[in-house]
Design a protein around this motif. Structure first.
Motif, mmCIF file in Angstrom:
data_model
loop_
_atom_site.group_PDB
_atom_site.id
_atom_site.type_symbol
_atom_site.label_atom_id
_atom_site.label_comp_id
_atom_site.label_asym_id
_atom_site.label_seq_id
_atom_site.Cartn_x
_atom_site.Cartn_y
_atom_site.Cartn_z
ATOM 1 N N SER A 223 5.385 -4.031 -2.070
ATOM 2 C CA SER A 223 6.466 -3.708 -3.031
ATOM 3 C C SER A 223 7.924 -4.859 -1.585
ATOM 4 O O SER A 223 8.057 -4.451 -0.290
ATOM 5 C CB SER A 223 6.544 -1.796 -2.401
ATOM 6 N N ARG A 224 8.447 -5.333 -2.457
ATOM 7 C CA ARG A 224 9.638 -6.286 -1.381
ATOM 8 C C ARG A 224 10.974 -6.092 -2.328
ATOM 9 O O ARG A 224 10.752 -7.110 -3.084
ATOM 10 C CB ARG A 224 8.614 -7.812 -1.598
ATOM 11 N N SER A 225 11.531 -5.299 -2.090
ATOM 12 C CA SER A 225 11.450 -4.559 -0.925
ATOM 13 C C SER A 225 11.940 -3.296 -1.516
ATOM 14 O O SER A 225 11.439 -3.237 -2.774
ATOM 15 C CB SER A 225 12.928 -5.139 -0.143
ATOM 16 N N TYR A 226 11.457 -2.365 -0.743
ATOM 17 C CA TYR A 226 11.709 -0.707 -2.095
ATOM 18 C C TYR A 226 12.622 -0.352 -2.343
ATOM 19 O O TYR A 226 12.846 -0.077 -2.692
ATOM 20 C CB TYR A 226 11.176 0.114 -0.233
ATOM 21 N N SER A 232 9.478 -3.809 -6.657
ATOM 22 C CA SER A 232 8.224 -3.160 -6.021
ATOM 23 C C SER A 232 7.559 -2.211 -6.240
ATOM 24 O O SER A 232 8.001 -2.131 -7.607
ATOM 25 C CB SER A 232 9.580 -1.974 -5.545
ATOM 26 N N TYR A 375 12.652 1.889 6.539
ATOM 27 C CA TYR A 375 13.396 1.574 5.654
ATOM 28 C C TYR A 375 14.932 0.270 5.890
ATOM 29 O O TYR A 375 14.482 -0.098 4.935
ATOM 30 C CB TYR A 375 14.680 3.460 6.157
ATOM 31 N N ASN A 378 14.069 -2.743 5.224
ATOM 32 C CA ASN A 378 13.750 -2.794 3.926
ATOM 33 C C ASN A 378 15.002 -3.037 3.191
ATOM 34 O O ASN A 378 15.271 -2.854 2.346
ATOM 35 C CB ASN A 378 12.980 -1.897 3.331
ATOM 36 N N PRO A 384 13.795 -11.028 2.797
ATOM 37 C CA PRO A 384 14.228 -9.756 4.031
ATOM 38 C C PRO A 384 15.399 -10.492 4.982
ATOM 39 O O PRO A 384 15.398 -11.500 5.228
ATOM 40 C CB PRO A 384 12.579 -9.731 4.495
ATOM 41 N N TRP A 462 4.503 3.120 4.800
ATOM 42 C CA TRP A 462 6.182 2.582 4.764
ATOM 43 C C TRP A 462 6.177 1.126 5.781
ATOM 44 O O TRP A 462 6.959 0.422 5.048
ATOM 45 C CB TRP A 462 6.580 3.655 5.602
ATOM 46 N N HIS A 465 4.908 -3.269 5.152
ATOM 47 C CA HIS A 465 5.338 -5.057 4.902
ATOM 48 C C HIS A 465 5.869 -5.027 5.965
ATOM 49 O O HIS A 465 5.887 -6.660 6.370
ATOM 50 C CB HIS A 465 6.641 -4.407 3.446
ATOM 51 N N ALA A 466 6.718 -4.361 7.004
ATOM 52 C CA ALA A 466 7.420 -5.325 7.592
ATOM 53 C C ALA A 466 6.266 -5.354 8.928
ATOM 54 O O ALA A 466 6.282 -6.620 9.281
ATOM 55 C CB ALA A 466 8.501 -3.931 8.630
#
Length: 525
Positions: A223-226, A232, A375, A378, A384, A462, A465-466
């Protein structure tokens, strides 16, 4: 006139900037050349919200007007977003309650008497009666609670219905009352671009059996990003589920959007750019900062949790889910998107006192990780804010503290799971099923006000990804033991954090500070 988002480059004239730090804030100077991303000004609100709601119900997108869908003898269910939205909570009257009142009035005029209201709390904690009353309003609460107004129970097999499997093998299981209704009306608040659309019903009224298909490490990594639903995997999964639901259930979606006025007058300086502060704003800042620092920790938390935002409603759209959500996303983007050129080596975030999962509660270390890496990292479209392998600097005290009623499985996750590994994949494989199926956690979720046993896992995922993207995460001012347990590094000052980040990104990094809240969605070009 409302101004678009602003990107400021720090120079000799730039004043110190507000940085949130949990239940406090500070003025922080940034190195020359640092980039600061501000949101657009708050959009003007709709002048007559009641009329806007009525117009949306009578002139929906992709659907007949709501009154034409209502008839005597039908079963009508109204579901609405839970306490996780908006943040901070909205000053009364909450727009959800205003929408629900008009839906109920139309239903009464059409002779509909089988009506139930359901809080779409998914695997979140149940809302208390007082919290529900704030959301729906006193009249609705008094008329329906507790006989026909309840929290969704994702662990009661008698109140769940399995409706099928998507072409990707995803189970679709939702609230039985909603599934067996002639019409489901869903009332939403879209605070960020991740909210709403097909994410509302399959998630808000879903069960663990359904949520495990998209609340998992693989989906989070894809998911890039939410906040960018078209990129996503989370949204792709919920869209498949929502479209399958549409084959079994008629849903009338009502989505609302709010402007960026996140704080009341007493904290109004937090809504503004620092160089625009009036003398009154400066005085309010000094008074608030001194009072905040002198107050005992418990009192400080209570003061912040009582904050009610004077949001203005910027949009009300009703009808077919996907048609409605296109308009909703456009409204969210108008309020939040700021365009920036290029990525940073270091991204800086001041984390506030509140996230979706500690309303009237405590921001425990796992929620700090979720808020920062899940959060705020994203909050982008495209790419990013920070480059791959870059560093993220967070400001937060990260207290080693948990709400014993709301977050019992979080305590055990922090002590048992994170003491062994912080790797999301290993955590998912070794521990998730144990917590998800634990009977004591199920009991507390169903009968008390506890988040589901699996919830801390989802909050950890959550940030997957980061974690995969970043080369370093440094927390300024955090409890060193708690920060270490999260797998991050601690710094006592911003200068120390930048020096530490230099080990990862070099000695002359490009620094970007995402100035929030109010919320900013960075469109990185």
């Amino acid at each position: 006139m409302t101004r678009p988002g602003l990107v400021l480059e720090v120079d000799e004239r730039t004043p110190p900037l507000i940085v949130h730090q949990g239940e406090g804030f500070r003025l922080q100077r940034f190195p020359l050349g640092s980039r600061v991303i501000y949101p657009p000004d708050p959009l003007p609100g709709i002048r007559d919200v009641t009329e806007a709601i009525r117009d949306a119900l009578l002139h929906p997108l992709g659907s007949e007007p709501l009154p034409e869908l209502l008839r005597p003898g039908m079963r009508l269910t109204i579901a609405f977003d839970d306490i996780s939205l908006p943040l901070p909570p909205m000053r009364a009257p909450d727009v959800r309650g205003r929408v629900i009142e008009q839906v109920l009035e139309m239903a009464a005029r059409r002779g509909v008497d089988d009506v139930e209201l359901v809080v779409a709390n998914s695997l979140h904690r149940r809302m208390t009666p007082k919290e529900i009353e704030h959301a729906v309003g006193e009249r609705v609460f008094r008329s329906f609670w507790p006989r026909a107004l309840s929290n969704h129970d994702a662990e009661d097999p008698e109140r769940l219905t399995h409706l099928g499997v998507t072409d990707q093998g995803e189970d679709v299981e939702i609230n039985r009352r909603a599934a067996e209704s002639d019409l489901l009306v869903y009332v939403n608040i879209n605070l960020v671009a991740m909210d709403g659309g097909h994410k509302s019903v399959p998630v808000g009224l879903g069960s663990y059996r359904s949520l495990r298909h998209h609340h998992n490490v693989r989906t989070m990594l894809e998911s890039r990003s939410y906040m960018d639903p078209h990129r996503s995997a989370l949204h792709s999964s919920t869209t498949r589920m929502g479209r399958l639901l549409a084959e079994h259930l008629r849903t009338f979606t009502i989505e609302t959007t709010l402007n960026g006025t996140s704080f009341p007058d007493a904290f109004g300086f937090l809504n503004k750019r620092e160089w625009e502060w009036s003398l009154a704003d400066q005085a309010r800042f000094m008074a608030a900062k001194q009072a905040n620092e002198r107050a005992p920790a418990r009192m400080r938390r209570e003061v912040w949790q009582r904050v009610r935002a004077p949001y203005r409603v910027t949009g009300v759209t009703a009808g077919q889910t996907e048609a409605v959500h296109q308009v909703t996303l456009a409204n969210v983007h108008r309020q939040q998107v700021t365009q920036i050129d290029g990525q940073a080596d270091v991204m800086v975030i001041g984390l506030p006192y509140i996230c979706p999962y500690n309303v009237n509660s405590i921001m425990n270390p796992i929620l700090v990780q979720c808020l920062g890496l899940g959060y705020f990292f994203n909050m982008y479209l495209g790419k990013p804010v920070v480059r791959q392998g870059g560093a993220m600097i967070l400001f937060h005290p990260v207290p080693w503290e948990f709400h014993q009623v709301h977050h019992p499985s979080y305590v055990d996750f922090f002590d048992e799971v994170l003491s062994e590994t912080t790797d999301p994949g290993q955590i998912e494989a070794k521990f998730e099923q144990q917590y998800a199926q634990d009977e004591w956690y199920r009991h507390l979720y169903r009968t008390s006000y506890a988040y589901h046993g699996v919830h801390p896992f989802y909050m950890w995922y959550w940030g997957a990804h980061a974690m995969d993207w970043l080369g370093d995460v440094i927390v300024v001012g955090g409890d060193r033991g708690a920060v270490a347990r999260l797998g991050f590094r601690s710094a006592s000052s911003f200068a120390d954090a930048l020096e530490m980040a230099g080990e990862t990104v070099g000695s002359s990094p490009r620094i970007t500070y995402l100035h929030a809240p109010p919320l900013t969605l960075a469109e990185v070009r």
